[in-house]
Design a protein around this motif. Structure first.
Motif, PDB file in Angstrom:
ATOM      1  N   THR A  92       8.974   8.934  17.698  1.00 45.41           N
ATOM      2  CA  THR A  92       8.177   9.914  16.935  1.00 45.41           C
ATOM      3  C   THR A  92       8.049  11.204  17.749  1.00 45.41           C
ATOM      4  N   GLU A  93       7.741  11.047  19.023  1.00 46.27           N
ATOM      5  CA  GLU A  93       7.611  12.188  19.939  1.00 46.27           C
ATOM      6  C   GLU A  93       8.937  12.954  20.033  1.00 46.27           C
ATOM      7  N   ASP A 142       0.940  20.866  13.945  1.00 45.41           N
ATOM      8  CA  ASP A 142       0.200  19.604  14.087  1.00 45.41           C
ATOM      9  C   ASP A 142       0.920  18.596  14.978  1.00 45.41           C
ATOM     10  N   VAL A 143       2.218  18.834  15.230  1.00 44.84           N
ATOM     11  CA  VAL A 143       2.943  17.847  16.033  1.00 44.84           C
ATOM     12  C   VAL A 143       3.549  18.401  17.324  1.00 44.84           C
ATOM     13  N   GLY A 155      16.940   9.840  15.507  1.00 41.78           N
ATOM     14  CA  GLY A 155      15.853   8.893  15.826  1.00 41.78           C
ATOM     15  C   GLY A 155      15.228   8.290  14.582  1.00 41.78           C
ATOM     16  N   LEU A 156      15.966   8.309  13.460  1.00 46.07           N
ATOM     17  CA  LEU A 156      15.449   7.697  12.242  1.00 46.07           C
ATOM     18  C   LEU A 156      15.863   6.238  12.170  1.00 46.07           C
ATOM     19  N   ASP A 157      16.825   5.866  12.965  1.00 43.64           N
ATOM     20  CA  ASP A 157      17.358   4.511  12.936  1.00 43.64           C
ATOM     21  C   ASP A 157      17.760   4.142  14.377  1.00 43.64           C
ATOM     22  N   LEU A 177       9.516  14.343  10.552  1.00 46.41           N
ATOM     23  CA  LEU A 177       9.167  15.557  11.292  1.00 46.41           C
ATOM     24  C   LEU A 177       8.347  15.275  12.550  1.00 46.41           C
ATOM     25  N   GLY A 178       7.963  14.025  12.740  1.00 44.69           N
ATOM     26  CA  GLY A 178       7.281  13.667  13.983  1.00 44.69           C
ATOM     27  C   GLY A 178       5.813  13.362  13.841  1.00 44.69           C
ATOM     28  N   ARG A 213      11.375  13.025  17.787  1.00 43.78           N
ATOM     29  CA  ARG A 213      11.648  13.758  16.548  1.00 43.78           C
ATOM     30  C   ARG A 213      10.782  15.009  16.461  1.00 43.78           C
ATOM     31  N   ALA A 214       9.531  14.877  16.919  1.00 42.54           N
ATOM     32  CA  ALA A 214       8.606  16.007  16.815  1.00 42.54           C
ATOM     33  C   ALA A 214       9.029  17.176  17.706  1.00 42.54           C
ATOM     34  N   GLU A 234       8.863   3.016  19.138  1.00 46.76           N
ATOM     35  CA  GLU A 234       8.558   3.819  17.954  1.00 46.76           C
ATOM     36  C   GLU A 234       7.792   5.093  18.279  1.00 46.76           C
TER      37      GLU A 234
END
Lengths: 756, 234
Positions: free
Chosen positions: B81-82, B112-113, B56-58, A665-666, B84-85, B77
């Motif tokens: 993360t950014e 939170d993200v 963006g998991l792989d 979820l980030g 995916r968020a 990475e």
């Protein structure tokens, strides 16, 4: 095939199984190791006492006639007796070492233990059997000659044998402060080797049935006045000091290793339960394929059985050997024993049995609850535990709390078993560390109390037994010193009799008695103070009257207690010379204390003991204890590492899927690490806070079990608390760093598949 | 409509000891903004790998994945993360809700993200679960949990909604409701929805159907008149 599955499971869950194995190992290792050391000391000394038939008591008199011996033998409880003449002699070496000569009548009681040479022969008039440690120091061998001077006579004998004596296992003359076998020793000879026709025996070694007190009462009733004094075995210095060391080991060995084993067991149970729960669907598959419940149960029971058995048996075997090796050198330095063989841990096998049984019971209940469900249910992952909002969560402020807080609160609520186990695990480690540091602090505090607060002299001049009063006065004047008297005494209350120390002071400022809070107290000329520990042992207090007599004198006097003082290592009475005189007892100066560093030799002075030597000697005597304390501290940290790692792993594995989801979820690794760290820190702080009072309580219990000689105040220092916290915190941070790496490298795809 | 997603010569190779397994082999396709895309294929065809790469998991072994003009194959990475968020909303077969959090907390978790302020109640209302806001996942049915999962995914208004077998754990009636919700989001809010499934019936509702076989794109079909989910004969 299930066997293969077991092996592969062991490999797949290796980290968890290794920690199960290690916990079983460390728990039993310490339990059997420290407990085994006390056992080892006890078994070895019991064997020596049995091999040499050590006397149950000694009757002292200036001349023990065969008539008197016959009367002692006629006492109902006496089983045998033997006379000896014991004389202090000087051997012909440049340093004039003191040798205690034993002229033995039969060599049946308190026998010489032969290490080399021939057995002691009563008809041998020319042979001597010498202290092996002394002989080794002097380079003497069997066949060499040695001469001794005593009472104006010199005798020369040939060394027939070297060995040990049960009466000199701990041998430190009154004038010495550190073991030094070049300066003193002992020798055994036949009574026929005595240079005069009439041997005037002065010690009667007695073996008797029943307890010391009863024998002494009968002896005193029937033969009182015919002898000077009686000393039961437990009051013999060598026996007492050795027993003190056993007591020290027992003091530590009883309580702390039990906590080790309890913490290990709890953690082991948590791990086993988790492993089995994790295998739920596999159990379902086996059941669906027709495996009987019994077969499945046996299969899973074998996991815990194999690992816990292996770990605890290895701990049982290696613990006693390791601790034995650790303490061996220091024990050999203090004690002269013909043998100090390690004792196997068989006596602690019950710990292994309990450990294995517990793991089987927990495994059984964990599997039972699973296999009793229908296969259709077990084959699916267990439905998540239903959660309801608690009162706190319904309050207005709840929504404003951080996600981190809310998450961890709910996680702890949902996984309360794991949360409780973490707190208990940390609590256990805290208790061990607080107690181990407390022991360390207590020992240091005792040293400070004695050598900084009570004793203020620099040199202690030990008076030679042959010194004249004028010689003593001259020395005292010359060194600007104060005369004191120290003596062994027996003290008796209505219910108890104990041996202790009498300290007679002449208004000196070089020894200043204190109360138990280390505040200086003034014991007036007409007052008597009893030490707190002795008062406790005798069950007396201020205003009570006790009876006492000085060793080597049979004159008992009544003494009213006016004050209580505290002393860490000397228990007994303190009074002035005037008071001693009032009691009708003779004052004899035994040492002169001075604030100066004395290097000169004086007539009438046997030896000079410096305060630093006393400190070193006390440290040396406590070395085995220090070693065990260090070992406990080390293993407490090891245990903390294993426990916190194991619990961290359990948390991580249980939250892996959720963490994977959050990562998808980030959420950043940093936030997720913080999530785990917060939980871990909260549990650690709770466990730590609960562990402080529990640890202190355990420390008090440990000191309460210390030997009668010691009165050590349980101190819980700020440094102790901080050090313990830092260790627990450091271990936790190391573990968390490890898990934060795991979070960083977490394969999100795999983590999300966990449920699938 | 502009192109939101573009796969250009994407390869994904997994190593297992000395063996190499090609899970994606020269995959090329584009997805436009607001499209309702169904990726079909048998088990092991590479559907989930495709979704993981897109989400963006792989990471790809070679090739390019361009989302909203960003080359995500070059992201490190932190950037992933950014990404995916802020850009991706995930919907999983097993919902993957956080069991410790209530329905509304699971949605507002995204606060939170992401930078935008999410009103959990508003989003729950959109999926018809306003009344269940304070319930924990374990207290809800599978369908309800999946709708919470959708609410969580759409709350941050992502560029693309990625759904991996979103009805795989649901009964057919509930599945229809969930898919209808996803289709509505695509049509009414112009959200780009990518659904990975092996259920070929769903192809009738898609704007675009990408068929995958042995790690390759077997065909890409455009559907000018997609059916309403509710009208499909399941």
């Amino acid at each position: 095939m299930l066997y293969k599955k077991m092996l592969r499971d062991l490999s797949d869950y290796k980290i968890q199984f290794i920690s199960v194995f290690l916990m079983a190992f460390v728990g039993v290792f310490i339990f059997a190791g420290v407990g085994g050391e006390a056992n080892c000391l006890e078994v070895n000394i019991d064997n020596l006492y049995e091999d040499t038939n050590l006397a149950d008591g000694w009757i002292y008199a200036t001349d023990i006639s065969s008539d008197f011996q016959g009367k002692v033998n006629d006492l109902n409880s006496t089983t045998s007796s033997e006379r000896q003449l014991v004389i202090t002699s000087t051997a012909n070496f440049s340093n004039s070492p003191d040798i205690e000569l034993h002229f033995v009548e039969n060599n049946t009681i308190s026998k010489f233990y032969l290490a080399e040479g021939k057995e002691l022969n009563l008809s041998d008039e020319d042979g001597v059997w010498l202290d092996k440690k002394f002989a080794d120091e002097k380079g003497l061998n069997v066949g060499d000659n040695i001469s001794f001077k005593f009472n104006g006579m010199t005798i020369e004998k040939e060394i027939r044998g070297l060995g040990y004596s049960p009466e000199y296992v701990y041998n430190l003359p009154y004038y010495a402060v550190k073991a030094n076998h070049t300066e003193y020793g002992f020798a055994y000879m036949s009574h026929n080797a005595f240079p005069m026709d009439n041997v005037q025996y002065n010690v009667l070694h007695v073996k008797f049935n029943g307890n010391d007190g009863d024998f002494e009462d009968v002896l005193s009733e029937k033969l009182g006045g015919d002898y000077s004094s009686f000393m039961p075995r437990q009051s013999h210095t060598s026996v007492k000091v050795y027993q003190g060391t056993i007591d020290q080991f027992k003091m530590i060995g009883n309580i702390l290793p039990t906590i080790f084993i309890l913490v290990s067991m709890l953690m082991l149970l948590t791990s086993m339960k988790r492993v089995i729960t994790h295998q739920r669907t596999q159990i379902g598959v086996l059941k669906a394929n027709g495996f009987k419940n019994r077969t499945i149960m046996l299969h899973y029971l074998s996991y815990g059985f194999v690992l816990v058995s292996l770990g605890s048996i290895l701990g049982l075997i290696s613990g006693p050997i390791f601790i034995y090796k650790l303490a061996y050198a220091s024990l050999c330095k203090i004690f002269s024993l013909p043998y100090l063989r390690p004792v196997d841990g068989v006596g602690f096998a019950y710990a292994v049995v309990i450990m294995v049984l517990l793991s089987i019971i927990v495994s059984y209940y964990s599997i039972k609850s699973i296999v009793n469900e229908p296969p259709s249910t077990i084959i699916r992952p267990k439905a998540p535990k239903a959660t309801t909002s608690s009162f706190v969560e319904k309050l207005g402020f709840w929504k404003h709390l951080s996600f981190n807080f809310r998450w961890n609160y709910r996680d702890a609520k949902r996984n309360n078993f794991r949360a409780i186990m973490t707190v208990v695990g940390v609590l256990g480690c805290t208790v061990i560390l607080i107690s181990a540091f407390g022991l360390y602090d207590g020992m240091n505090d005792a040293e400070h109390w004695q050598y900084d607060v009570i004793d203020h002299f620099e040199s202690k001049l030990v008076i030679d037994m042959d010194a004249t009063p004028s010689q003593i006065d001259d020395v005292a004047k010359d060194v600007d010193g104060d005369k004191i008297m120290e003596s062994s005494i027996e003290i008796e209350s209505d219910s108890m009799k104990k041996t202790g120390t009498l300290l007679v002071l002449n208004g000196t400022d070089l020894i200043t008695p204190t109360d138990i809070d280390k505040n200086r107290i003034n014991i007036k000329d007409d007052e008597v103070a009893i030490s707190q520990k002795m008062a406790n042992l005798l069950g007396v207090g201020v205003g009570d009257t006790v009876r006492m007599h000085i060793k080597d004198s049979d004159k008992w006097v009544d003494v009213k207690i006016d004050k209580i003082h505290g002393h860490p290592s000397s228990q007994g009475l303190v009074m002035s010379a005037k008071k001693l005189d009032d009691l009708g007892l003779n004052y004899t100066t035994t040492s002169i204390l001075t604030a100066k560093h004395i290097d000169n030799d004086y007539n009438g002075i046997k030896s000079v003991i410096y305060i630093d030597d006393l400190i070193d000697s006390s440290r040396e005597l406590n070395t085995p204890l220090w070693i065990i304390i260090y070992a406990l501290m080390f293993f407490a940290v090891v245990l903390a590492l294993i426990v916190l790692y194991n619990l961290g792993l359990l948390s991580f594995l249980e939250m892996e899927r959720d963490i994977g989801t959050l990562k998808v979820l980030g959420f950043k690794t940093r936030s997720l690490t913080k999530l785990l760290l917060t939980q871990s820190l909260v549990f650690i702080i709770i466990g730590f806070l609960l562990g402080i009072p529990a640890g202190y309580r355990i420390l008090v219990m440990i000191w309460q079990q210390s030997s009668e000689k010691y009165y050590i105040v349980s101190v819980l220092t700020f440094t102790n608390i901080i050090c313990t916290f830092l260790i627990v915190l450091a271990v936790s941070i190391i573990i968390n760093l490890y898990f934060s790496r795991k979070i960083k490298n977490l394969d999100m795809v795999e983590a999300l598949k966990i449920l699938e | 409509m502009s192109t939101v997603i573009e796969f250009k010569n994407v390869d994904k190779v997994y190593k297992s000891g000395a063996q190499l397994l090609k899970a994606m082999d020269d995959v090329n396709f584009t997805i436009d903004e607001g499209e309702f895309v169904v990726i079909l294929g048998p088990s092991g065809a590479g559907k989930s790998t495709l979704l993981n790469l897109l989400g963006g998991l792989d990471c790809v072994s070679s090739g390019e994945i361009i989302v909203n003009g960003n080359h995500i194959e070059s992201f490190n990475e932190d950037q992933l993360t950014e990404y995916r968020a802020k850009n991706v909303g995930f919907i999983f077969q097993f919902y993957n809700l956080i069991p410790n959090l209530t329905a509304i907390e699971n949605v507002e978790l995204m606060n939170d993200v992401v930078d935008v302020k999410i009103d959990g109640m508003e989003v729950l209302d959109a999926v018809g679960l306003k009344e269940w806001a304070n319930h924990f996942p374990a207290q809800m049915s599978g369908g309800q949990q999946q709708r919470i999962s959708i609410a969580r995914a759409i709350a941050k208004k992502p560029a693309v909604l990625l759904c991996d077998e979103p009805t795989g754990a649901l009964d057919s009636n509930t599945g229809v409701l969930v898919l209808s919700l996803l289709q509505d989001l695509s049509t009414s809010q112009k959200s780009t929805v990518v659904i990975v499934t092996h259920n070929s019936l769903l192809a009738q509702a898609a704007d675009k159907v990408i068929r995958i076989k042995n790690g390759q794109v077997e065909s890409i079909e455009l559907n000018d008149s997609p059916m309403k989910i509710a009208d499909i004969d399941w």
